[in-house]
Design a protein around this motif. Structure first.
Motif, short mmCIF file in Angstrom:
data_model
loop_
_atom_site.label_atom_id
_atom_site.label_comp_id
_atom_site.label_asym_id
_atom_site.label_seq_id
_atom_site.Cartn_x
_atom_site.Cartn_y
_atom_site.Cartn_z
N GLY A 19 70.52 -12.33 71.48
CA GLY A 19 69.64 -13.46 71.19
C GLY A 19 68.21 -13.10 70.83
O GLY A 19 67.40 -14.00 70.60
N VAL A 20 67.88 -11.83 70.77
CA VAL A 20 66.56 -11.40 70.32
C VAL A 20 66.67 -11.00 68.85
O VAL A 20 67.62 -10.33 68.46
N PHE A 21 65.71 -11.43 68.04
CA PHE A 21 65.75 -11.17 66.61
C PHE A 21 65.04 -9.85 66.27
O PHE A 21 64.13 -9.43 66.98
N VAL A 22 65.46 -9.24 65.15
CA VAL A 22 64.73 -8.07 64.66
C VAL A 22 63.87 -8.41 63.45
O VAL A 22 63.13 -7.56 62.97
N SER A 23 63.94 -9.65 62.96
CA SER A 23 63.09 -10.03 61.82
C SER A 23 62.35 -11.35 62.03
O SER A 23 61.31 -11.57 61.44
N PHE A 24 62.88 -12.24 62.87
CA PHE A 24 62.31 -13.58 63.02
C PHE A 24 61.38 -13.60 64.22
O PHE A 24 61.79 -13.86 65.35
N MET A 25 60.11 -13.33 63.97
CA MET A 25 59.18 -13.14 65.08
C MET A 25 58.67 -14.46 65.67
O MET A 25 58.17 -14.47 66.79
N LEU A 35 57.89 -15.32 80.07
CA LEU A 35 56.71 -15.25 80.93
C LEU A 35 56.66 -16.43 81.89
O LEU A 35 56.35 -16.28 83.08
N ALA A 36 56.96 -17.62 81.37
CA ALA A 36 56.93 -18.81 82.22
C ALA A 36 57.96 -18.74 83.34
O ALA A 36 57.72 -19.25 84.44
N GLU A 37 59.08 -18.11 83.05
CA GLU A 37 60.15 -18.02 84.04
C GLU A 37 60.03 -16.79 84.94
O GLU A 37 60.86 -16.58 85.83
N GLY A 38 59.00 -15.97 84.67
CA GLY A 38 58.80 -14.79 85.49
C GLY A 38 59.79 -13.67 85.23
O GLY A 38 59.98 -12.80 86.09
N ARG A 39 60.42 -13.68 84.07
CA ARG A 39 61.36 -12.61 83.72
C ARG A 39 60.59 -11.51 82.99
O ARG A 39 60.56 -11.43 81.78
N TRP A 40 59.94 -10.68 83.77
CA TRP A 40 58.97 -9.72 83.23
C TRP A 40 59.63 -8.65 82.37
O TRP A 40 59.05 -8.22 81.36
N GLN A 41 60.80 -8.21 82.77
CA GLN A 41 61.48 -7.18 81.98
C GLN A 41 61.85 -7.70 80.60
O GLN A 41 61.65 -7.02 79.59
N ALA A 42 62.38 -8.92 80.56
CA ALA A 42 62.73 -9.53 79.27
C ALA A 42 61.48 -9.74 78.42
O ALA A 42 61.48 -9.50 77.21
N VAL A 79 60.66 -8.11 74.62
CA VAL A 79 60.33 -8.91 73.44
C VAL A 79 58.93 -8.55 72.93
O VAL A 79 58.70 -8.46 71.72
N ALA A 80 58.01 -8.31 73.85
CA ALA A 80 56.66 -7.90 73.44
C ALA A 80 56.71 -6.59 72.68
O ALA A 80 55.97 -6.39 71.70
N GLY A 81 57.59 -5.69 73.10
CA GLY A 81 57.75 -4.43 72.38
C GLY A 81 58.26 -4.64 70.97
O GLY A 81 57.80 -3.98 70.02
#
Length: 212
Positions: A32-38, A49-56, A60-62
């Motif tokens: 579910g993470v895109f490589v082109s649709f930012m 971030l809102a859900e506190g899922r820091w690893q996820a 995505v930030a990377g």
């Protein structure tokens, strides 16, 4: 799209299909993470971030950071407009996709994904106009907006078929994504090899079939 020559329109359609193909591979592999649709990834970052899922959120930030880096690389490689510029950008995209395929084959999926993200960002520097992106190849929000505007102009008495180039570009991306999903189901990330081959073929075709 409407200002492009006929050969450039075909090139844009092929590149949109290539982007859809690669994005589909990344989307399926990353769940579910895109490589082109930012834009979509930016929303995922905020939700994580809102859900506190820091690893996820970190992952995505990377991806977002790598996309920006790839866009910078694409602009530097292009160095202008025209056939030579486009050929250079396509060659770099092909090398990045080939590197991603090698990394995937070696079992280094994170590296493969990172190179895919950069390849998609680089692709957006193929159609530059006055130093800015002239045609969006890896994301279709603006293209669909232009489709709606063209239809509005037709209602007001304008060209009835002005929307066709934009819809064709969108259909190219969707068709490529469909093909990518089918091939991924059979080959996994080895499906990157055909993408790299297509990008290199286009690079050579642009370089040797057009005036520099």
């Amino acid at each position: 799209m409407r200002t492009l020559t006929a050969p450039d329109r075909w090139l844009a359609l092929l590149l949109a299909a290539l982007a859809g193909y690669v994005d589909s591979l990344g989307f399926l592999h990353l769940g579910g993470v895109f490589v082109s649709f930012m834009s979509g990834n930016s929303t995922r970052l905020a939700v994580s971030l809102a859900e506190g899922r820091w690893q996820a959120a970190g992952a995505v930030a990377g991806v977002l950071a790598l996309f920006v880096l790839g866009a910078m690389l694409g602009a530097l490689v292009a160095g202008g407009e025209g056939a030579r510029s486009r050929s250079r950008v396509l060659a770099v995209e092909a090398l990045l996709l080939g590197g991603a395929a090698v990394a995937a084959g070696a079992g280094i999926a994170p590296v493969a994904i990172g190179l895919m993200v950069m390849a998609m960002a680089v692709e957006n520097s193929i159609f530059l106009r006055d130093g800015e992106v002239g045609v969006s190849l890896t994301y279709m929000t603006g293209t669909l907006v232009k489709t709606g505007h063209a239809l509005a102009a037709a209602v007001r008495g304008g060209d009835l078929w002005a929307f066709r180039p934009y819809m064709a570009l969108w259909a190219g991306l969707v068709g490529g994504a469909l093909l990518g999903a089918v091939v991924y189901g059979r080959l996994g990330l080895d499906a990157l090899w055909p993408a790299a081959a297509v990008a290199m073929t286009l690079a050579l075709g642009v370089r040797f079939s057009r005036a520099a």
